[in-house]
Design a protein around this motif. Structure first.
Motif, short mmCIF file in Angstrom:
data_model
loop_
_atom_site.label_atom_id
_atom_site.label_comp_id
_atom_site.label_asym_id
_atom_site.label_seq_id
_atom_site.Cartn_x
_atom_site.Cartn_y
_atom_site.Cartn_z
N ASN A 123 15.22 -15.86 136.57
CA ASN A 123 16.11 -16.20 135.46
C ASN A 123 15.92 -17.65 135.01
N ASN A 124 14.62 -18.05 134.90
CA ASN A 124 14.26 -19.39 134.41
C ASN A 124 14.71 -20.52 135.32
N ARG A 125 14.88 -20.23 136.58
CA ARG A 125 15.16 -21.29 137.55
C ARG A 125 14.48 -20.95 138.87
N TYR A 126 14.00 -22.01 139.53
CA TYR A 126 13.28 -21.83 140.79
C TYR A 126 14.26 -21.78 141.96
N VAL A 127 14.11 -20.75 142.80
CA VAL A 127 14.97 -20.60 143.98
C VAL A 127 14.09 -20.41 145.20
N ASP A 128 14.60 -20.78 146.36
CA ASP A 128 13.87 -20.60 147.60
C ASP A 128 13.83 -19.13 148.00
N SER A 129 12.63 -18.69 148.41
CA SER A 129 12.49 -17.31 148.83
C SER A 129 11.59 -17.25 150.06
#
Length: 237
Positions: free
Chosen positions: A98-104
């Motif tokens: 959703n246009n944002r970087y998240v840790d995975s």
């Protein structure tokens, strides 16, 4: 007082003229040498990656891949002492949602490197072995000269560059009807840290596996071209 200034000016002009004439009485020639040679050492680099939600599992999975790659290299005759691991790294795996970087989770990476005698048989063995590997990886080849071959090439280039400098000097001397007296100075390289160097982009640096048929044929790397230069300064008669 004006006479003193005029005398000083004339003396300065005479000295400058004499210095300029002295500087003209020399000939500087740059000799160049160049040799193309087939690299005798191949460098195999295999990059492996493991992504997992857990830090420990990412490292464990990477280790399993590393063991598998090393085992395959030993299986085709390369000794364990020549198989090196380098550039181990673990970082957070960031994905765009959703246009944002998240840790995975985590990304663990490592490189396995092997120096081998460059010949078509060794290259074909490597390609055939890994074309059917179940472990995913990035594979590339680089090529270089062994220390002994590089030293031999450098000696040959220096001889060529020196001969070239002398031939140019005698050609210029003959064409301009001037006589060479003796050698004032010899300078090797453009600086104390620069000598023999690669000419342009040389060698085949990477190959991508695209199926067993193309892999089994192997390939032949291009020759590597080295060049060098030497400056010789002659005084003139």
């Amino acid at each position: 007082m004006k006479k003193f200034y005029i005398l000083a000016f004339c003396l300065f002009s005479f000295i400058s003229t004499a210095q300029n004439k002295a500087e003209i009485k020399s000939l500087e020639v740059v000799g160049a040498g160049e040799i193309s040679v087939s690299p005798d050492i191949g460098v195999l680099s295999i990059g492996i990656t493991k992504i997992d939600s857990l830090f420990s599992e990412a490292i464990s999975g990477l280790n399993n891949k590393s063991i598998d790659i090393s085992s395959q290299l030993k299986e085709i005759g390369f000794s364990e002492e020549n198989i090196k691991t380098k550039n181990f790294n673990v970082r957070r795996n960031q994905v765009n949602r959703n246009n944002r970087y998240v840790d995975s989770g985590y990304v663990a990476t490592q490189q396995i490197q092997l120096d081998f005698q460059n010949n078509k048989q060794n290259i074909t063995r490597i390609l055939n072995q890994f074309s059917g590997s179940s472990t995913d990886f990035d594979l590339s080849f680089n090529f270089k000269l062994s220390d002994s071959l590089k030293e031999s090439v450098q000696q040959q280039i220096i001889k060529l560059a020196t001969r070239d400098a002398f031939e140019k000097a005698h050609l210029i001397s003959s064409a301009s009807h001037i006589n060479l007296k003796d050698i004032k100075e010899i300078k090797y390289g453009r600086s104390p840290d620069v000598g023999m160097r690669l000419s342009g982009t040389q060698g085949l640096h990477e190959i991508v596996l695209r199926g067993e048929s193309s892999a089994s044929q192997g390939f032949t790397p291009e020759d590597i071209t080295y060049s060098d230069n030497i400056l010789v300064i002659w005084s003139l008669k």
